[in-house]
Scaffold this active site. Structure first.
Site, short mmCIF file in Angstrom:
data_model
loop_
_atom_site.label_atom_id
_atom_site.label_comp_id
_atom_site.label_asym_id
_atom_site.label_seq_id
_atom_site.Cartn_x
_atom_site.Cartn_y
_atom_site.Cartn_z
N VAL A 1 0.89 -1.27 0.04
CA VAL A 1 0.04 -0.01 0.02
C VAL A 1 0.74 1.30 0.14
O VAL A 1 0.56 2.28 -0.64
CB VAL A 1 -0.80 -0.02 1.10
CG1 VAL A 1 -1.71 1.42 1.31
CG2 VAL A 1 -1.97 -1.05 1.18
N SER B 1 13.92 -2.08 6.64
CA SER B 1 14.06 -1.37 5.38
C SER B 1 15.09 -0.27 5.37
O SER B 1 15.31 0.39 4.11
CB SER B 1 12.39 -0.69 5.06
OG SER B 1 11.64 -1.56 4.63
N CYS C 1 -10.76 -1.60 2.63
CA CYS C 1 -10.98 -1.90 1.37
C CYS C 1 -12.41 -2.34 0.96
O CYS C 1 -13.04 -1.64 0.03
CB CYS C 1 -9.89 -2.61 0.73
SG CYS C 1 -9.51 -4.16 1.92
N HIS D 1 -10.69 -6.57 -5.62
CA HIS D 1 -11.75 -7.01 -5.03
C HIS D 1 -13.00 -6.99 -5.68
O HIS D 1 -13.34 -5.95 -6.32
CB HIS D 1 -12.15 -6.33 -3.71
CG HIS D 1 -10.83 -6.22 -2.43
ND1 HIS D 1 -9.82 -7.19 -2.68
CD2 HIS D 1 -10.95 -6.07 -1.25
CE1 HIS D 1 -9.08 -7.04 -1.55
NE2 HIS D 1 -9.60 -6.64 -0.58
O1 25A Z 1 -2.75 -4.35 11.45
P1 25A Z 1 -3.60 -4.23 10.09
O2 25A Z 1 -4.04 -2.87 10.02
O3 25A Z 1 -4.65 -5.02 9.67
O4 25A Z 1 -2.33 -4.32 8.91
C1 25A Z 1 -1.48 -5.51 8.58
C2 25A Z 1 -0.56 -5.53 7.41
O5 25A Z 1 -1.84 -5.27 6.29
C3 25A Z 1 -1.21 -4.57 5.36
C4 25A Z 1 0.10 -3.96 5.58
O6 25A Z 1 1.07 -4.89 5.00
C5 25A Z 1 -0.03 -4.06 7.01
O7 25A Z 1 1.63 -4.34 7.52
N1 25A Z 1 -2.42 -3.42 5.18
C6 25A Z 1 -2.71 -2.56 6.10
N2 25A Z 1 -3.75 -1.89 5.67
C7 25A Z 1 -3.90 -2.64 4.60
C8 25A Z 1 -4.88 -1.95 3.54
N3 25A Z 1 -5.94 -1.28 3.64
C9 25A Z 1 -3.02 -3.36 4.14
N4 25A Z 1 -3.10 -3.86 2.86
C10 25A Z 1 -3.98 -3.51 2.18
N5 25A Z 1 -4.81 -2.55 2.36
P2 25A Z 1 2.04 -4.39 3.77
O8 25A Z 1 3.09 -5.58 3.32
O9 25A Z 1 1.52 -3.78 2.67
O10 25A Z 1 3.03 -3.23 4.31
C11 25A Z 1 3.75 -3.54 5.41
C12 25A Z 1 4.67 -2.02 5.60
O11 25A Z 1 4.72 -1.69 6.87
C13 25A Z 1 5.91 -1.71 7.36
N6 25A Z 1 6.14 -1.81 8.56
C14 25A Z 1 5.83 -3.19 9.16
N7 25A Z 1 6.04 -3.10 10.56
C15 25A Z 1 6.66 -2.00 10.98
C16 25A Z 1 6.67 -1.16 9.59
N8 25A Z 1 7.24 0.25 9.49
C17 25A Z 1 7.61 0.82 10.72
N9 25A Z 1 7.50 -0.08 11.90
C18 25A Z 1 7.10 -1.28 12.00
N10 25A Z 1 7.14 -1.82 13.25
C19 25A Z 1 6.75 -2.48 6.52
O12 25A Z 1 8.01 -1.97 6.41
C20 25A Z 1 6.11 -2.25 5.08
O13 25A Z 1 6.57 -0.96 4.66
P3 25A Z 1 9.18 -3.29 6.34
O14 25A Z 1 10.56 -2.47 6.63
O15 25A Z 1 8.80 -4.19 7.76
O16 25A Z 1 9.22 -4.24 5.27
C21 25A Z 1 9.89 -3.59 4.16
C22 25A Z 1 10.33 -5.08 3.24
O17 25A Z 1 10.57 -6.11 3.96
C23 25A Z 1 9.86 -7.12 3.85
N11 25A Z 1 9.33 -7.90 4.84
C24 25A Z 1 8.29 -7.76 5.54
N12 25A Z 1 8.42 -8.54 6.50
C25 25A Z 1 9.29 -9.12 6.82
C26 25A Z 1 10.38 -8.68 5.45
N13 25A Z 1 11.35 -9.19 5.14
C27 25A Z 1 11.80 -10.33 6.14
N14 25A Z 1 11.23 -10.75 7.34
C28 25A Z 1 10.26 -10.15 7.27
N15 25A Z 1 9.44 -10.41 8.52
C29 25A Z 1 8.67 -6.70 2.68
O18 25A Z 1 8.65 -7.52 1.70
C30 25A Z 1 8.95 -5.50 2.40
O19 25A Z 1 9.29 -5.23 1.06
O1 L14 Z 2 -7.58 -2.56 6.25
O2 L14 Z 2 -6.84 -8.56 2.75
O3 L14 Z 2 -8.59 -3.55 7.70
O4 L14 Z 2 -5.64 -9.46 4.63
C1 L14 Z 2 -6.86 -5.97 7.01
C2 L14 Z 2 -6.82 -7.40 6.28
C3 L14 Z 2 -7.21 -4.85 4.79
C4 L14 Z 2 -7.11 -6.15 4.11
C5 L14 Z 2 -7.99 -3.68 6.90
C6 L14 Z 2 -6.32 -8.53 3.86
C7 L14 Z 2 -7.65 -5.11 6.12
C8 L14 Z 2 -6.23 -7.17 4.87
#
Ligand code: 25A
Ligand code: L14
Length: 340
Positions: free
Chosen positions: A17, A43, A133, A246
């Site tokens: 996102v 990152s 979403c 979706h």
């Molecule tokens: O709790 P929620 O609200 O339900 O959301 C849960 C997850 O859903 C996505 C989003 O995932 C979120 O983390 N999301 C939320 N709302 C959404 C929506 N409306 C939604 N998706 C769709 N529609 P995501 O993968 O899209 O984004 C994650 C981003 O968040 C950063 N992040 C995570 N924890 C963080 C953080 N940033 C700061 N502090 C924290 N504590 C994450 O950055 C990413 O930008 P990153 O540095 O963790 O990851 C960057 C690259 O590293 C890879 N990676 C991820 N996890 C791991 C990993 N590599 C190795 N090991 C891992 N465990 C990723 O591929 C990424 O490219």
């Molecule tokens: O924004 O598709 O609450 O797994 C968390 C679950 C977004 C979609 C939110 C999924 C959702 C997400």
């Protein structure tokens, strides 16, 4: 009123996102003065492009928001809970895409086509929530119908793409599909079962009432955005092996009688909606057409012949764009233009 140039931060910038948020800011010519990309420690060392400039990703922390006017967050619920209040304390307005703040009474939950006026309540906590979403793409067409015919009940079933879960889920569907076609062993880490060539009636966690959290978000968020707690909503949310876009089957019951012909004419005039409905020519909304653009596509508009005041719709949208990034950037645009 012209927008002043703003200092903006994107938290979760390296995620599925977050990447789209950056692209939306560019595409829509958001009035940026200074831009900052924040993510987790993982990152650090990465650079992201903005308007042809390479910008180093910084670690999200309590001190990330000094001098920032607006921060858009998509780093998951945990980071949002922890850091959105820090940002607000520094005078920065947060537009949060996670589920952390959506149902907080002091946080407006906004879809600009429906309740842009609620943005004004950002002053209460310094946070504006971006809805789920599946809820966003449903409420835009539903709101237009509700204003004219008053909706009393909604029955919705979703067909949700894996990109909603983030980058790792996109990779999982890709890997499983390749493995199965090659006759190799199929592994799963993100979802509890194989998603390739399968459908999972399971999005987010299961709750005590037997529904998933995603299903109950659709109930509560719809009522909050439409400011009507009397609307009855029941949802079944299903993960399907689609990368982006979706789809939803939406059945509505109205107080005033509405014909499919009237609903089609109304939706043709609705901002953010594009009617795609010519079944004789095999034309209807599809995820592959919704992906990569911002309209909410509505078709298969027909009378529900089982009740006197019912309509069926098929609704598709890009879950990463209008379902997440575009909606958040639209909120930020209104903030910059009308409030900052
Ligand atoms: O709790 P929620 O609200 O339900 O959301 C849960 C997850 O859903 C996505 C989003 O995932 C979120 O983390 N999301 C939320 N709302 C959404 C929506 N409306 C939604 N998706 C769709 N529609 P995501 O993968 O899209 O984004 C994650 C981003 O968040 C950063 N992040 C995570 N924890 C963080 C953080 N940033 C700061 N502090 C924290 N504590 C994450 O950055 C990413 O930008 P990153 O540095 O963790 O990851 C960057 C690259 O590293 C890879 N990676 C991820 N996890 C791991 C990993 N590599 C190795 N090991 C891992 N465990 C990723 O591929 C990424 O490219
Ligand atoms: O924004 O598709 O609450 O797994 C968390 C679950 C977004 C979609 C939110 C999924 C959702 C997400």
């Amino acid at each position: 009123m012209s927008a002043k140039k703003v200092n903006i931060a994107v938290a979760g910038a390296t995620g599925a996102v977050g990447n789209q948020m950056i692209a939306c800011l560019e595409e829509r010519n958001f009035p940026v003065n200074q831009i900052k990309f924040l993510a987790s420690h993982r990152s650090l060392g990465r650079e992201l492009k903005f308007n042809n400039e390479q910008i180093a990703v910084e670690e999200l922390g309590e001190d990330s928001f000094k001098g920032i006017d607006i921060a858009i967050f998509s780093a998951g619920g945990g980071p949002s809970k922890k850091f959105a209040p820090c940002a607000a304390a520094d005078g920065c307005v947060v537009v949060d895409n996670s589920s952390a703040w959506r149902m907080d009474a002091e946080v407006p939950l906004v879809v600009p086509e429906v309740n842009a006026g609620a943005i004004a309540r950002y002053t209460q906590k310094g946070i504006i929530a971006n809805p789920n979403c599946s809820t966003i793409q449903m409420v835009v067409p539903i709101w237009a119908i509700h204003q004219r015919y008053k909706i009393t009940r909604i029955v919705v079933s979703t067909y949700q793409a894996v990109s909603g879960t983030g980058q790792k889920a996109i990779e999982e569907l890709d890997n499983q599909t390749r493995a199965i076609i090659a006759g190799e062993k199929c592994e799963h880490n993100v979802y509890p079962h194989q998603i390739a060539f399968n459908c999972l009636p399971h999005i987010d966690v299961f709750l005590e009432n037997g529904y998933t959290k995603e299903e109950m978000k659709m109930v509560h968020e719809t009522r909050k955005i439409m400011e009507d707690d009397t609307i009855r909503v029941t949802a079944t949310t299903v993960r399907v092996p689609v990368f982006y876009g979706h789809s939803e089957s939406v059945n509505i019951e109205t107080q005033e009688h509405a014909s499919a012909v009237e609903i089609k004419a109304l939706l043709n005039e609705t901002d953010g909606v594009r009617v795609v409905d010519d079944p004789v020519a095999d034309i209807y909304p599809m995820a592959i057409d919704a992906a990569g653009q911002d309209d909410i596509l509505v078709g298969r508009i027909r009378d529900d012949e089982s009740i006197s005041n019912g309509i069926n719709l098929w609704v598709t949208a890009d879950n990463i764009r209008k379902g997440a990034a575009t909606n958040a950037v639209q909120i930020a645009e209104r903030l910059a233009k009308d409030y900052l």
